[in-house]
Design a protein around this motif. Structure first.
Motif, short mmCIF file in Angstrom:
data_model
loop_
_atom_site.label_atom_id
_atom_site.label_comp_id
_atom_site.label_asym_id
_atom_site.label_seq_id
_atom_site.Cartn_x
_atom_site.Cartn_y
_atom_site.Cartn_z
N MET A 49 42.91 24.69 33.73
CA MET A 49 43.27 26.03 34.23
C MET A 49 43.06 27.05 33.12
O MET A 49 43.89 27.94 32.90
CB MET A 49 44.72 26.04 34.71
CG MET A 49 44.99 24.95 35.74
SD MET A 49 46.53 25.19 36.60
CE MET A 49 46.88 23.54 37.15
N PHE B 153 40.50 32.15 34.91
CA PHE B 153 40.27 32.44 36.32
C PHE B 153 39.32 33.62 36.45
O PHE B 153 39.49 34.64 35.79
CB PHE B 153 41.59 32.76 37.03
CG PHE B 153 41.41 33.17 38.46
CD1 PHE B 153 41.60 34.47 38.88
CD2 PHE B 153 41.02 32.21 39.40
CE1 PHE B 153 41.41 34.83 40.21
CE2 PHE B 153 40.83 32.57 40.73
CZ PHE B 153 41.03 33.88 41.13
N CYS C 5 37.88 36.46 38.89
CA CYS C 5 38.14 37.16 40.15
C CYS C 5 36.91 37.05 41.04
O CYS C 5 35.79 37.42 40.62
CB CYS C 5 38.46 38.63 39.90
SG CYS C 5 38.64 39.59 41.43
N PRO C 6 37.07 36.53 42.27
CA PRO C 6 35.91 36.35 43.13
C PRO C 6 35.24 37.66 43.51
O PRO C 6 34.08 37.68 43.90
CB PRO C 6 36.48 35.64 44.37
CG PRO C 6 37.94 35.82 44.31
CD PRO C 6 38.33 36.08 42.91
N LYS C 7 35.98 38.76 43.38
CA LYS C 7 35.41 40.04 43.80
C LYS C 7 34.64 40.70 42.66
O LYS C 7 33.46 41.00 42.78
CB LYS C 7 36.53 40.96 44.29
CG LYS C 7 36.03 42.17 45.03
CD LYS C 7 37.18 42.92 45.73
CE LYS C 7 36.63 44.21 46.36
NZ LYS C 7 37.66 45.25 46.41
N CYS C 8 35.31 40.91 41.52
CA CYS C 8 34.65 41.67 40.46
C CYS C 8 34.23 40.81 39.28
O CYS C 8 33.72 41.33 38.29
CB CYS C 8 35.58 42.80 39.97
SG CYS C 8 36.98 42.20 38.99
N HIS D 65 35.80 39.58 36.97
CA HIS D 65 36.58 39.75 35.74
C HIS D 65 37.33 38.46 35.45
O HIS D 65 37.91 37.86 36.33
CB HIS D 65 37.57 40.90 35.94
CG HIS D 65 38.49 41.11 34.77
ND1 HIS D 65 38.11 41.76 33.63
CD2 HIS D 65 39.78 40.74 34.57
CE1 HIS D 65 39.12 41.80 32.78
NE2 HIS D 65 40.14 41.19 33.32
N THR E 77 40.33 36.31 33.76
CA THR E 77 41.69 36.44 33.23
C THR E 77 42.18 35.08 32.76
O THR E 77 42.01 34.08 33.45
CB THR E 77 42.67 36.90 34.34
OG1 THR E 77 42.14 38.03 35.00
CG2 THR E 77 44.02 37.27 33.73
N ILE F 235 45.05 33.28 32.77
CA ILE F 235 46.37 33.40 33.38
C ILE F 235 47.44 32.66 32.59
O ILE F 235 48.57 33.10 32.48
CB ILE F 235 46.34 32.87 34.83
CG1 ILE F 235 45.32 33.66 35.63
CG2 ILE F 235 47.71 32.99 35.46
CD1 ILE F 235 45.35 33.35 37.10
N PHE F 236 47.07 31.50 32.06
CA PHE F 236 48.06 30.70 31.33
C PHE F 236 47.81 30.74 29.83
O PHE F 236 48.19 29.83 29.10
CB PHE F 236 48.03 29.25 31.84
CG PHE F 236 48.34 29.13 33.31
CD1 PHE F 236 47.35 28.77 34.22
CD2 PHE F 236 49.60 29.39 33.80
CE1 PHE F 236 47.63 28.66 35.58
CE2 PHE F 236 49.88 29.29 35.16
CZ PHE F 236 48.90 28.93 36.04
N LEU G 299 40.09 27.60 36.32
CA LEU G 299 40.87 27.66 37.55
C LEU G 299 39.94 28.13 38.65
O LEU G 299 39.60 29.30 38.73
CB LEU G 299 41.98 28.71 37.40
CG LEU G 299 43.42 28.27 37.38
CD1 LEU G 299 44.32 29.47 37.21
CD2 LEU G 299 43.81 27.52 38.63
N VAL H 155 39.34 28.11 42.80
CA VAL H 155 39.97 27.82 44.08
C VAL H 155 39.38 26.57 44.71
O VAL H 155 40.09 25.78 45.33
CB VAL H 155 39.80 29.02 45.04
CG1 VAL H 155 40.26 28.64 46.43
CG2 VAL H 155 40.59 30.20 44.55
N CYS I 107 40.34 44.85 39.27
CA CYS I 107 40.02 45.48 40.57
C CYS I 107 41.15 45.41 41.58
O CYS I 107 41.00 45.86 42.70
CB CYS I 107 38.76 44.86 41.15
SG CYS I 107 39.02 43.17 41.75
N ASN J 244 42.11 43.16 43.37
CA ASN J 244 41.91 42.28 44.53
C ASN J 244 42.88 41.10 44.43
O ASN J 244 43.05 40.52 43.35
CB ASN J 244 40.46 41.76 44.51
CG ASN J 244 40.18 40.79 45.63
OD1 ASN J 244 40.36 41.11 46.80
ND2 ASN J 244 39.76 39.58 45.30
N ILE K 107 44.78 31.59 44.53
CA ILE K 107 44.23 30.53 43.70
C ILE K 107 44.63 29.16 44.23
O ILE K 107 43.87 28.20 44.16
CB ILE K 107 44.73 30.67 42.25
CG1 ILE K 107 44.30 32.02 41.70
CG2 ILE K 107 44.19 29.55 41.38
CD1 ILE K 107 44.60 32.20 40.25
N PRO L 267 49.96 36.90 34.64
CA PRO L 267 49.74 36.30 33.32
C PRO L 267 50.85 36.63 32.32
O PRO L 267 51.08 35.89 31.37
CB PRO L 267 48.41 36.89 32.86
CG PRO L 267 47.74 37.36 34.09
CD PRO L 267 48.81 37.71 35.08
#
Lengths: 204, 306
Positions: free
Chosen positions: A124, A127, A129-132, A134, A136, A138-139, A161, A163, B230, B232, B236, B263
């Motif tokens: 993990m 991650f 972002c599926p849209k932009c 970007h 991240t 997360i952990f 990470l 989906v 963004c 969105n 996950i 986060p």
């Protein structure tokens, strides 16, 4: 996760026949009880069950036996480490400190029971972002790398990470089989290669 | 009388490293004397909540820590957080108490205080280094859990939150058995939305029913992720089988709330800070606060005679 269900058959020698899917023989407590039944056992009974899952199974000839362990450093971990010859251990962690604390303890436990640690897997890790697109963390980022350095261990790989890892697992079609060209599958396959390279040669 | 470790059991403070098999199981379950001792010690605890999960890594300890912080925000309430995850004690780090040690006084072991009204106990405080592994079999773990309940001088407590390890094993059986000397308001079960996690929650719910532990409800963690760039929202861990909501409906259990992935939560935990205080505007904070309010069940449902 392997899309397997049902009770194992018994061979004439009273060994359990492992259930097979995707060419992989599997054995689990999950095949011996109902799906929603909790197993609320103290350590001794758990140890006895683990013994059965290991030794009372008609595995046949195997090149590799992969053992998925529960979290922690308790009865199951001790019993498995002390009772069967283990070629190596792989420790999986997310990058955050509280997870790494436990990974560190796991590594120390294996050291105490003389099981070689092949390396760490950073799970993990990022991650997208599926849209932009970007990314991240997360952990957190790179926590596992830092721990590996501290312990003098190798990083076997990073798993992002995605989906689709989660979805394919839940539907019983592991991503390395259902989407072998995906980034996620490639991450796992790369780790598998790294593990193979570090395993001792099997006895002749 | 000065607090002393039980004779010959190996379950002493500052216990470290593996020494399996020394703790006889009979002293861990005790007779009516042991039950009376626990009852006496826990007499001044008004409400006890167990935080359970089926799987590891779903955010149970995070939830326990934030629940404790959230309840302690009311300075008139005394909150206690007991960490009985002996192998993987995360609570000291999450509460910013790494490196703290337990002190013994005439009235027992002192909890380590984060705030004046928020005390914590964990095996983490008994280790010489936070990285020390505790490689113990069940009976020894049970002995320590019993000591936590019997020997810690919690004082008067409005809420005792018990953070457990994942699963349904020695620690869970023991805590339910030992706390039967007093009253447990119920259990909160933490999960993520995915099916393999929910499978284990169904087992936890069955466990609670078997041991007659009331279920306060389920918290669905890591419910969605909002991209900081963004905005969105991504799922996950998509709830392909309806997530915790559908499961709770099917099993007649309350869904206390859904907490999205932020986060900042992991960062705050790693730094030992309260995420609720550091990110008061986060959607995750709002979810936690709503859940904590629901859990302010004390006045209506149960009164303790002290």
């Amino acid at each position: 996760m392997m899309n397997l269900k049902g009770n194992p058959e018994l061979t004439p020698k009273n060994l359990m026949r492992p259930l097979k899917n995707y060419g992989i023989a599997c054995m689990s407590m999950g095949f011996l009880i109902e799906e929603t039944a909790p197993v609320v056992w103290r350590g001794l009974m758990v140890m006895s069950a683990v013994e059965k899952l290991l030794r009372q199974v008609d595995w046949g000839e195997l090149d590799y036996l992969v053992i998925d362990m529960p979290p922690g450093t308790g009865d199951v971990q001790l019993s498995v480490s002390q009772n069967i010859p283990i070629s190596g251990a792989v420790i999986v962690s997310t990058p955050q400190d509280v997870a790494l604390l436990d990974a560190h303890k796991g590594a120390e436990m294996f050291r105490k029971v003389h099981v070689p640690v092949l390396g760490l897997v950073q799970n993990m890790s990022v991650f997208q972002c599926p849209k932009c697109k970007h990314e991240t963390h997360i952990f957190g980022a790179d926590g596992v790398r830092d721990l590996a350095k501290t312990l003098g261990l190798d990083i076997l790989g990073d798993v992002p990470l995605h989906v689709n890892i989660r979805e394919t697992c839940d539907s019983g079609q592991p991503v390395v089989i259902s989407q072998p060209q995906s980034d996620a599958a490639k991450a796992y396959l790369k780790i598998a290669m790294e593990i193979l390279r570090r395993l001792p040669a099997p006895p002749a | 009388p000065a607090a002393a470790p039980p004779g010959g059991s190996g379950c002493a403070p500052r216990a470290r490293g593996p020494s399996p098999g020394r703790c006889g199981s009979d002293i861990c379950y005790g007779g009516s004397d042991a039950a009376a001792e626990l009852r006496a010690r826990l007499r001044a605890v008004r409400h006890t909540v167990l935080v359970l999960s089926g799987k590891g890594g779903v955010g149970k300890s995070t939830f326990s820590a934030l629940l404790a912080h959230g309840l302690a925000a009311d300075e008139t309430k005394q909150v206690a957080l007991l960490d009985i995850d002996i192998c993987g004690p995360s609570i000291p780090k999450m509460m910013g108490l790494e490196g703290e040690q337990v002190h013994q006084s005439g009235s027992g072991w002192s909890p380590v205080y984060v705030e004046e009204n928020l005390g914590v106990m964990s095996v983490g405080f008994l280790l010489s280094s936070p990285d020390d592994a505790v490689i113990w079999r069940g009976p020894k773990k049970n002995g320590l859990i019993k000591q936590f309940l019997r020997d810690v001088d919690w004082g008067e407590v409005d809420y005792l939150i018990v953070d457990t390890p994942p699963g349904t094993s020695d620690e869970h059986l023991s805590i339910v058995q030992y706390l039967s000397a007093t009253h447990i308001d119920g259990a909160v079960i933490v999960t993520t939305p995915q099916e393999v996690s929910l499978q284990d929650v169904r087992k936890e719910i069955n466990f609670c029913r078997k041991v007659k532990l009331p279920i306060i409800g389920v918290v669905e963690n890591m419910s969605g992720f909002v991209c900081p760039k963004c905005k969105n929202e991504s799922q996950i861990f998509p709830p392909t089988t309806g997530g915790a909501e559908k499961m709770c409906q099917n099993l007649s259990v309350s869904l206390l709330g859904k907490v999205p992935l932020d986060p900042q939560i992991g960062k705050s935990c790693d730094r030992g800070q309260s995420f609720l205080a550091e990110a008061p505007e986060s959607p995750a904070t709002l979810s936690y606060r709503k859940i904590i309010q629901i859990k302010d069940f004390c006045s209506s449902s149960f009164t303790r005679k002290l």
